[in-house]
Design a protein around this motif. Sequence first.
Motif, PDB file in Angstrom:
ATOM      1  N   ILE A  11      34.514  44.434  42.497  1.00 30.35           N
ATOM      2  CA  ILE A  11      33.424  45.329  42.101  1.00 30.35           C
ATOM      3  C   ILE A  11      32.860  45.957  43.367  1.00 30.35           C
ATOM      4  CG2 ILE A  11      31.139  45.518  41.029  1.00 30.35           C
ATOM      5  CD1 ILE A  11      31.815  43.077  39.337  1.00 30.35           C
ATOM      6  N   CYS A  32      29.089  52.211  34.711  1.00 36.44           N
ATOM      7  CA  CYS A  32      30.049  51.864  35.748  1.00 36.44           C
ATOM      8  C   CYS A  32      31.366  52.560  35.428  1.00 36.44           C
ATOM      9  CB  CYS A  32      30.246  50.350  35.883  1.00 36.44           C
ATOM     10  SG  CYS A  32      30.939  49.545  34.413  1.00 36.44           S
ATOM     11  N   THR A  68      35.667  51.912  35.557  1.00 35.93           N
ATOM     12  CA  THR A  68      36.635  50.827  35.615  1.00 35.93           C
ATOM     13  C   THR A  68      38.049  51.381  35.536  1.00 35.93           C
ATOM     14  OG1 THR A  68      35.046  49.437  34.426  1.00 35.93           O
ATOM     15  CG2 THR A  68      37.285  48.612  34.595  1.00 35.93           C
ATOM     16  N   VAL A  97      36.249  47.857  39.639  1.00 33.46           N
ATOM     17  CA  VAL A  97      35.054  48.418  39.010  1.00 33.46           C
ATOM     18  C   VAL A  97      34.200  49.052  40.101  1.00 33.46           C
ATOM     19  CG1 VAL A  97      33.065  47.961  37.514  1.00 33.46           C
ATOM     20  CG2 VAL A  97      35.128  46.540  37.316  1.00 33.46           C
ATOM     21  N   ALA A 119      28.920  46.163  35.089  1.00 30.85           N
ATOM     22  CA  ALA A 119      30.118  45.855  35.857  1.00 30.85           C
ATOM     23  C   ALA A 119      30.583  44.431  35.602  1.00 30.85           C
ATOM     24  CB  ALA A 119      29.851  46.071  37.340  1.00 30.85           C
TER      25      ALA A 119
END
Length: 346
Positions: A157, A310, A312, A319, A340
Amino acid sequence: MGAQLKVVVVGAGLSGLVAATELADAGVDVTVLDKGRSVGGRLATRRLADARLDHGAQFFTVRSPAFRRRVDDWVDRGLVAVWNHGFDADDGHPRYVGTAGMNSLAKDLAASAERAGATIMTSTLAFGLRPSPGDSPQHRWEVVIDDGSTLPTDAVIFTCPLAQTFALLADVGVWKSGDEATDAAHDAIVARLGIDLDQTLFRTQYDRTIALLATVDGPTAIPEPGGVQDGDDVFSFIGDNQAKGISSSPAVTFHANAEWSEAHWDDDADTTLAALEAAARPWLGDAQIIERQLKTWRFATPRTVWPDPCWTTADGTVVVAGDAFAGPRVEGAHNSGLAAAHSLLA
């Protein structure tokens, strides 16, 4: 995904810490990396002598149920308090502040994440991302640290500013804006990692902010409730940290607006300080500056906001989150980090 999932979170600001806390609570093996000496990002608080000054985010409001739950917990534990309900008039929305400064909220989240088993590594620069070597790797990715070491991980992330995320993914050192640089970075990421990032994300621009932090020897001319938004041609926000309730002595934060900050970004520090002090003079009344500091935020405020909380990849292993998603404010950053984490737990 089960408890054996390994996740690296890049960035220990609000989004990254929220994501890490949520994942660690779910039993995920989480490591958070941040190049700074401490956690917080824009939740930044500075001590000057006996004064305490917030120099990043100054306050926050609450509009969503998810953030309301977090803030209610902070209120119950005395970590946040209401500063006011509007700077010009009561609009019905409380402006909350950390009672020990905004950075104290980041430290609380970090402590919660660590209690749940997360590892937080500050003064640690994520340098790149690459696929794990071998035909049948145990983990999908390796995050490369600037000392050459690597962290194997199943998912990553990224919560740092988008330009920094793209530079890291493209392995180009410093990402520069412009059509040619954007196309080159995009092509490098596709070639190296097989990640086709949306071009709109690449083109997100940020306003800069230059801040003057000043302790003073007495009451100022800043009107009640001790905060002014867009008060003149130089400052986008002026905050009296004593009126705010976080400083035991008079101390003021001045945020120069985006236009002024851009125009003076390359000035030397002494010239910038002198110009800001002159602009601050009408707001200080009879008070005199005792101590001063200059702070700069290269990626202070995204000019456009991604509509989703977010972004992805198709396989769900990379992410991108942060305050360029779901609103460039404290609440948006919080909710982006939450989304996330949930994208990996789904």
